[in-house]
Scaffold this motif. Structure first.
Motif, PDB file in Angstrom:
ATOM      1  N   THR A  36       0.820  -1.220   0.000  1.00 55.72           N
ATOM      2  CA  THR A  36       0.000   0.000   0.000  1.00 55.72           C
ATOM      3  C   THR A  36       0.851   1.265   0.000  1.00 55.72           C
ATOM      4  O   THR A  36       0.333   2.351  -0.218  1.00 55.72           O
ATOM      5  CB  THR A  36      -0.946   0.046   1.224  1.00 55.72           C
ATOM      6  N   ALA A 148      -3.790  -6.134  -1.627  1.00 56.25           N
ATOM      7  CA  ALA A 148      -3.719  -4.775  -1.096  1.00 56.25           C
ATOM      8  C   ALA A 148      -4.832  -3.904  -1.661  1.00 56.25           C
ATOM      9  O   ALA A 148      -5.368  -3.042  -0.971  1.00 56.25           O
ATOM     10  CB  ALA A 148      -2.350  -4.161  -1.404  1.00 56.25           C
ATOM     11  N   LEU A 159      -3.138   3.245  -1.860  1.00 59.10           N
ATOM     12  CA  LEU A 159      -2.419   2.393  -2.790  1.00 59.10           C
ATOM     13  C   LEU A 159      -1.473   3.237  -3.614  1.00 59.10           C
ATOM     14  O   LEU A 159      -1.771   4.385  -3.924  1.00 59.10           O
ATOM     15  CB  LEU A 159      -3.398   1.642  -3.689  1.00 59.10           C
TER      16      LEU A 159
END
Length: 178
Positions: A36, A148, A159
């Motif tokens: 992330t 993620a 992200l």
């Protein structure tokens, strides 16, 4: 004497040896968290421990294994910390688990070593083999980056914007439902 969790509840007891090790679970957690972060961003051990709800002392051993597997990079000093490598973002769950625990095998008769003497007549062998293949297929079907991208928005996770797969480009079918 039974162990209690921090909240006073009793841990769920699992009598099966067919479960992930705690180290492999923590490895998946930390890889998803690191995915992330922006590619140039690093995280320190205490931050990773908090974000993944993992004890620092145990997590440091997990991070060493992930570094040896070249899924993450470690840097000491003022600008130090841990960062996920491109290979780590693209790694599938099997690769992360095997970086910690070695080859995944449901039964000793399925390991690549010495052939099982019972294999030719054992009625359980084809069942173990099918179950092993199904499990490996699922573990290989999802990448760290795809996991993620599925983190809930309320987790305050961002992200990365990089040249890899855009989070909204991950097909929901890429991630098998439990």
């Amino acid at each position: 004497m039974k162990k209690s969790l921090k909240d006073g509840t009793q841990p769920d007891k699992c009598n099966s040896s067919m479960q992930l090790t705690r180290a492999a679970d923590y490895a998946v957690r930390v890889m998803v968290h690191l995915a992330t972060l922006r590619s140039e961003e690093r995280a320190l051990l205490p931050e990773l421990a908090r974000a993944t709800e993992t004890p620092e002392s145990f997590l440091s051993k997990v991070l060493q294994s992930l570094t040896r597997a070249k899924l993450i990079a470690s840097r000491r000093g003022k600008a130090g910390g841990f960062a996920i490598l491109p290979a780590g973002r693209e790694a599938n769950m099997r690769q992360v688990i095997e970086a910690i625990d070695g080859p995944v095998s449901l039964n000793v008769c399925l390991t690549g070593g010495k052939d099982c003497e019972r294999k030719s007549w054992c009625p359980a062998h084809p069942v173990w083999a099918r179950a092993q293949r199904a499990m490996l297929d699922v573990l290989m079907s999802v990448t760290v980056l795809a996991m993620a991208s599925r983190l809930p928005v309320n987790r305050n996770v961002r992200l990365p914007q990089h040249s890899g797969v855009a989070p909204d480009a991950v097909a929901p079918s890429e991630i098998p439902e439990p």
